[in-house]
Enzyme design. Structure first.
Site, mmCIF file in Angstrom:
data_model
loop_
_atom_site.group_PDB
_atom_site.id
_atom_site.type_symbol
_atom_site.label_atom_id
_atom_site.label_comp_id
_atom_site.label_asym_id
_atom_site.label_seq_id
_atom_site.Cartn_x
_atom_site.Cartn_y
_atom_site.Cartn_z
ATOM 1 N N CYS A 138 0.829 -1.193 0.000
ATOM 2 C CA CYS A 138 0.000 0.000 0.000
ATOM 3 C C CYS A 138 0.876 1.259 0.000
ATOM 4 O O CYS A 138 0.590 2.238 -0.684
ATOM 5 C CB CYS A 138 -0.851 -0.041 1.255
ATOM 6 N N CYS B 75 -4.821 -2.157 5.738
ATOM 7 C CA CYS B 75 -4.483 -0.783 5.412
ATOM 8 C C CYS B 75 -5.660 -0.154 4.671
ATOM 9 O O CYS B 75 -5.982 -0.556 3.569
ATOM 10 C CB CYS B 75 -3.235 -0.862 4.548
#
Length: 395
Positions: free
Chosen positions: A100, A200
């Protein structure tokens, strides 16, 4: 005045990062990344990103900085979620947080920030950045955060020189309690907010439920391997090359069902990861069962009793050539070269003494002490003192 775009997540760390930059005289803009809105896979009724974006907005208002939300859910689905499903399907365990940062925060998001005329992007990561000169060229260093307990450099182990050059980490010199104290003094709405758990940006999702959206449950056997099985006696072989010795220490054992006994059933090997002990639902032992291997082709899980089972430990791992990543590009190893480092195979693992060995087809990392639950698809990161210099995907 340099312009900085802060990724305001609605948490305390990024809120304080924005405040500190403002104090340092930067022109600060707050951006909230909306990365997920498929409510079919969030398992709680509260919609985490709505609450988070509201908190981010309140912080921006309090600080008097411009604020907007950017919708990156398409890129997130393609670069993170699809990748996760693919990896789990192959029986590997990805690390969405590392990805991410590489693919979303410091790539897609960074490009948006730069298009707004930003000089830098800032986040609330507990790590530090500095620069040195190597052969007349500026090299950016990624350093561990001052708070040993919260150091998040590992999550940024895939960043490039280019990405680091445009990044700022304003809270890297602070500890978590100090960050909360500043937020409380400033009366920021996030001062007491708990740290977010879960994927995330996706929020409160339990992984098996999430994976079941795509990967259908199918029943398979849980097999227990005894700790004194013959497969763990390694005979010393004479005259092997260094590469062969390293390969033997890094290869995973090829288990077959005949080696052990069936102790239970599971609903899909791809929902499980090496070192896991929860969710097996096998009773009757005084020691807990740990997963020592999974096979998604045969849909079989292999387990061993206790955290000291020999099936959990290996002294080495391999990284394919294309997956070796150097943040400090000036330190790249050539074929046949070695380097002494400290390394970790997961976030928060204490650093371990290791040696990197670069070969034609990739790199071996050999550890001084055997490591528990080396897991394919996860990242190994290596440090020299408190500087993270490179990383790679465990193959």
């Amino acid at each position: 005045m340099k312009r900085v775009v802060v990724g305001l997540s609605g948490g305390v760390d990024s809120s304080v990062a924005a405040y500190l930059l403002q104090q340092q005289g930067y022109e600060v803009i707050g951006l909230f990344m909306k990365n997920w809105h498929d409510d079919s896979v969030t398992i709680s009724n509260d919609c985490p990103w709505l609450e988070d974006s509201n908190d981010a907005l309140l912080v921006a208002e309090k600080l008097g900085i411009p604020f907007q939300t950017v919708d990156l859910s398409e890129e997130y689905k393609e670069k993170i979620v699809d990748y996760m499903f693919n990896e789990y399907e192959k029986g590997r365990t990805p690390n969405p947080d590392v990805l991410c940062n590489r693919e979303i925060k410091f790539d897609v998001f960074m490009k948006i920030a730069l298009s707004l005329g930003a000089d830098y992007v800032a986040t609330g990561h507990y790590c530090k950045k500095s620069e040195i000169e190597v052969n007349g060229e500026t090299m950016y260093q990624l350093l561990a955060g001052a708070d040993n307990n919260k150091d998040q450099s590992y999550f940024l182990c895939q960043l490039s020189q280019e990405q680091l050059s445009k990044s700022l980490f304003p809270i890297g010199e602070l500890t978590k309690p100090e960050v909360r104290e500043i937020a409380a003094e400033m009366e920021l709405v996030t001062a007491e907010k708990k740290d977010s758990q879960g994927l995330c940006f996706i929020g409160k999702v339990r992984l098996p439920e999430f994976l079941q959206q795509k990967l259908q449950p199918k029943e398979g056997s849980i097999i227990q391997i005894e700790k004194d099985d013959a497969v763990y006696t390694i005979e010393e072989q004479e005259g092997l090359s260094t590469e062969k010795v390293l390969a033997l220490a890094s290869n995973k054992i090829a288990y077959t069902p005949e080696m052990g006994k069936i102790v239970g059933k599971h609903q899909g090997a791809h929902y499980f990861t090496i070192g896991q002990r929860k969710g097996l639902n096998v009773g009757g032992n005084k020691d807990p069962l740990f997963i020592i291997a999974t096979n998604v082709e045969t849909n079989t899980i292999y387990t061993g009793l206790s955290s000291q089972h020999p099936g959990l430990f290996r002294k080495g791992l391999f990284i394919e050539k294309s997956e070796v990543h150097w943040i400090r590009t000036d330190m790249t190893l050539d074929n046949g070269e070695e380097m002494e480092v400290m390394a970790r195979i997961r976030y928060r693992q204490p650093l371990q003494a290791a040696t990197l060995h670069q070969f034609e087809n990739g790199m071996y990392v050999s550890f001084r002490e055997p490591q528990s639950a080396i897991t394919e698809g996860q990242f190994v990161a290596w440090y020299i003192e408190d500087e993270l210099v490179g990383s790679g995907v465990i193959s």
